[in-house]
Design a protein around this motif. Sequence first.
Motif, short mmCIF file in Angstrom:
data_model
loop_
_atom_site.label_atom_id
_atom_site.label_comp_id
_atom_site.label_asym_id
_atom_site.label_seq_id
_atom_site.Cartn_x
_atom_site.Cartn_y
_atom_site.Cartn_z
N MET A 232 9.22 -7.14 7.41
CA MET A 232 9.18 -6.11 6.22
C MET A 232 10.58 -6.23 5.59
SD MET A 232 7.21 -2.91 7.80
CE MET A 232 7.10 -2.09 6.42
N ILE A 233 11.68 -6.09 6.37
CA ILE A 233 12.90 -6.27 5.96
C ILE A 233 13.17 -7.57 5.19
CG2 ILE A 233 15.38 -6.72 6.75
CD1 ILE A 233 14.65 -4.75 8.85
N SER A 234 12.60 -8.73 5.30
CA SER A 234 12.67 -9.78 4.61
C SER A 234 11.98 -9.55 3.22
CB SER A 234 12.30 -11.14 5.30
OG SER A 234 10.97 -11.31 5.41
N GLY A 235 11.06 -8.64 3.26
CA GLY A 235 10.34 -8.61 2.01
C GLY A 235 8.89 -9.36 1.95
N GLU A 236 8.81 -10.26 3.22
CA GLU A 236 7.62 -11.03 3.16
C GLU A 236 6.28 -10.32 3.39
OE1 GLU A 236 5.64 -14.69 6.05
OE2 GLU A 236 8.04 -14.08 6.03
N TRP A 237 6.62 -9.21 4.20
CA TRP A 237 5.31 -8.37 4.20
C TRP A 237 5.88 -6.82 3.48
CZ3 TRP A 237 3.77 -8.51 10.07
CH2 TRP A 237 3.16 -9.76 10.43
N PRO A 238 5.48 -6.62 2.29
CA PRO A 238 5.54 -5.38 1.77
C PRO A 238 5.08 -4.02 2.39
CG PRO A 238 4.93 -6.97 0.19
CD PRO A 238 4.50 -7.47 1.35
N GLY A 239 5.61 -3.04 1.91
CA GLY A 239 5.19 -1.64 2.57
C GLY A 239 4.47 -0.61 1.50
N ALA A 240 3.85 0.15 1.85
CA ALA A 240 3.15 1.40 1.04
C ALA A 240 2.91 2.51 1.88
CB ALA A 240 1.80 0.78 0.56
N MET A 241 2.99 3.59 1.04
CA MET A 241 2.99 5.02 1.92
C MET A 241 1.58 5.63 1.38
SD MET A 241 6.41 6.70 0.12
CE MET A 241 6.16 8.35 0.93
N ALA A 242 0.85 6.07 2.26
CA ALA A 242 -0.52 6.44 1.98
C ALA A 242 -0.53 8.13 2.36
CB ALA A 242 -1.59 5.81 2.51
N LEU A 243 -0.05 8.78 1.37
CA LEU A 243 -0.34 10.33 1.67
C LEU A 243 -1.14 11.08 1.03
CD1 LEU A 243 3.17 9.38 1.73
CD2 LEU A 243 3.50 11.60 1.63
N THR A 244 -1.44 10.74 -0.07
CA THR A 244 -1.78 11.82 -0.99
C THR A 244 -3.45 11.51 -1.18
OG1 THR A 244 -0.17 11.86 -2.70
CG2 THR A 244 -2.10 12.65 -3.54
N GLU A 245 -4.41 12.80 -1.20
CA GLU A 245 -5.81 12.49 -1.25
C GLU A 245 -5.99 13.41 -2.73
OE1 GLU A 245 -7.45 14.00 2.50
OE2 GLU A 245 -6.13 12.51 3.50
N SER A 246 -7.24 13.59 -2.94
CA SER A 246 -7.56 14.08 -4.40
C SER A 246 -7.25 15.68 -4.05
CB SER A 246 -9.16 13.69 -4.54
OG SER A 246 -10.05 14.16 -3.50
N SER A 247 -7.46 16.03 -2.92
CA SER A 247 -7.22 17.52 -2.76
C SER A 247 -6.21 18.13 -2.01
CB SER A 247 -8.50 18.14 -2.07
OG SER A 247 -8.65 17.65 -0.78
N ALA A 248 -5.21 16.82 -1.65
CA ALA A 248 -3.92 17.36 -0.97
C ALA A 248 -3.22 16.54 -1.63
CB ALA A 248 -4.21 16.95 0.53
N GLY A 249 -2.13 17.04 -2.40
CA GLY A 249 -1.00 16.43 -3.00
C GLY A 249 0.37 16.97 -2.27
N THR A 250 0.89 17.91 -3.14
CA THR A 250 2.17 18.74 -2.42
C THR A 250 1.72 19.27 -1.17
OG1 THR A 250 3.14 18.87 -4.74
CG2 THR A 250 4.05 20.26 -2.82
N ASP A 251 0.81 19.93 -1.19
CA ASP A 251 0.20 20.57 0.04
C ASP A 251 -0.44 19.59 0.99
OD1 ASP A 251 -0.56 22.07 2.01
OD2 ASP A 251 -1.83 23.80 0.73
N LEU A 252 0.04 18.71 1.63
CA LEU A 252 -0.51 17.87 2.63
C LEU A 252 -1.21 18.47 3.86
CD1 LEU A 252 2.57 15.30 2.51
CD2 LEU A 252 0.16 14.88 1.68
N GLY A 253 -1.01 19.72 4.03
CA GLY A 253 -1.74 20.12 5.16
C GLY A 253 -3.14 20.35 4.92
N LEU A 254 -3.70 20.13 3.65
CA LEU A 254 -5.09 20.16 3.20
C LEU A 254 -5.75 18.69 3.39
CD1 LEU A 254 -4.98 22.11 -0.05
CD2 LEU A 254 -5.62 22.95 2.12
N LEU A 255 -4.87 17.81 3.88
CA LEU A 255 -5.54 16.19 3.86
C LEU A 255 -6.70 16.24 4.93
CD1 LEU A 255 -4.52 14.61 6.41
CD2 LEU A 255 -2.25 14.59 5.13
N THR A 256 -7.54 15.41 4.76
CA THR A 256 -8.90 15.27 5.44
C THR A 256 -9.12 13.90 6.32
OG1 THR A 256 -10.26 14.42 3.84
CG2 THR A 256 -10.03 17.05 4.38
N THR A 257 -8.18 12.95 6.13
CA THR A 257 -8.07 11.68 6.55
C THR A 257 -8.18 11.76 8.09
OG1 THR A 257 -7.58 10.37 4.67
CG2 THR A 257 -7.35 9.55 6.72
N ARG A 258 -9.04 11.05 8.77
CA ARG A 258 -9.13 11.15 10.29
C ARG A 258 -8.71 9.89 11.06
NH1 ARG A 258 -9.79 16.28 11.45
NH2 ARG A 258 -10.75 15.64 13.61
#
Length: 587
Positions: free
Chosen positions: A154-180
């Motif tokens: 990842m540091i070399s960049g060979e494997w890029p990263g992504a962040m998966a936070l947001t759901e259709s009903s959970a944006g700023t209020d992440l307390g609403l997310l449902t992913t298990r």
Amino acid sequence: MAGYIPPVDDISFLLGEVFDFDAQMAALPGFEEVNTELAASVLEEGGKFCAEILEPLNRPGDEEGCRLENGLVTTPKGVADAYRAFVEAGWGGLSGDPEFGGQGLPRVLQILLDEMLSSANLSFGLFPGLTRGAVEAIAHHASDELKQTYLPKMISGEWPGAMALTESSAGTDLGLLTTRAEPVGDGSYAIKGTKIFISSGDQDFGGNIVHLVLARLPDAPKGVKGISLFLSPKFLVKEDGSLGDRNRMSVGSLEHKMGIHAQPTCVINYDGAIGWLVGEPGRGLNAMFTMMNAERLFVGIQGLGIGEAANQKAVTYARERLQGRSADGTRGPVPIIEHADVRKMLLTGRSLTEAGRALAVWTALQMDIAARHPDPEARRKADGFVALLTPVVKAALTDFGFEIAVQSQQVFGGHGYIREWGMEQYVRDARIAQIYEGTNGVQAMDLVGRKLPMDNGNVARGFFALVRDDLKATKGPAELESVKASVIEALARLEELTENLLARGADPVEAGASATEHLRFFALVSLGWLWVRMAGKAAADATTPLKQRKLVLARFFAARLLPQTVSLDAAIRAGAADIMALDAGLF
């Protein structure tokens, strides 16, 4: 149309003369050999890559966009090759930890490279920028096994990263997310759910993509305390480090966006995707905010980069475009840069961009001090300043970047509205930076609700004292003294407003009513301080065009932009009553 010119001369002035970069680096263990000359040479090469490889892909990539066919994401022509060249040249690991193959250079250089990437091709810059944020979270919170498996690639960049936070009903209020995330029994978890707005969620560069996913364990309580963070790669990794089976995740669709068309923003379905816990169960937000705080600073730099690029193009156009007659009526047509209204727009962009860069460099220096200074008190103090400035850098520099893009488009007149000139792309691309990684309204609430009250307000008071002392110590010609007096007066009003805020305590309605005004006020005073500092250094030897420009821009900023603080002051003092008076049904 003229190409992008990396602002290496301005960077060298900031490092070598304004911030005494060499002495600051000499005081930090591991950076003793880093100096302005080295930084300028590294950034000059990085600027060439941005100008010669990435900018030519910017408008074609916007036109072509990303595609999803048969579950496979394809980026625009040339992007994959450019990314592989970026990694091969070592740019992905510029500030990475040498323990995992990084070059270990200061954060200051990284932020300045990020600016040039954002100027040249904002969509492209998200790939390494998001990867670096994911690296931060893994480095601070993951197990040694996960670090050894993922960080080198990842540091070399060979494997890029992504962040998966947001759901259709959970944006700023992440307390609403449902992913298990359900335990598999071997220490891994099966992740089930759908995430939206996932930048760099998939692409066609080859290699792996490392997703950091927020999800709930089966026994997790509701709300944010029930959220955990998991590392889930696109391809599972074998014991020998090679790639194995495709993980159970897929791209459901690509988001159709206003801008950043060459960036694949995905809807990702996790259909039992295997992942591993990062940090402690139920403390996923703690780990994720390590990533998000880094990303918020990065997004602020995106705004800075867009503003620089748009202003450069507008200046070139204004010098070449002939319209109207000279002010005395004796010549015509004349270049539109002779017209006062056009000059005002160009000077606004230039004064915000150059001071914004100075604020970014100062903040990055505090990050390096917080990470490496041998004195614990110096580290603590610098860390507090970084926390205080993070929402300001994110929100103010992206607001300014968008405003500069709009004004630069205005300089082009009707041509600015035509796609071939590229100015409307800057406007579209800049707009997202005010929204993602926490909207600028959220950043403003963070400033007034959390950061100004830190340590009973003493972090903010310490920053104000530093600025006031530095202003008083800066000497220069009479014209600089009037600029300095204006900034000192605005600082005094900002301190008074901040003390009033702290005295009132936590009133979310009052805070929400004035938060954006307070943040802009804070930002303008910070930029004014840095204009005094830059102008003071320039005045000592004003023999070059760059230094002569600094003196004029400092006066322009104090006369034309700093007075905004007067109206912001009045708006803040008006309070929330009129904002909350109208019944919701009457809007």
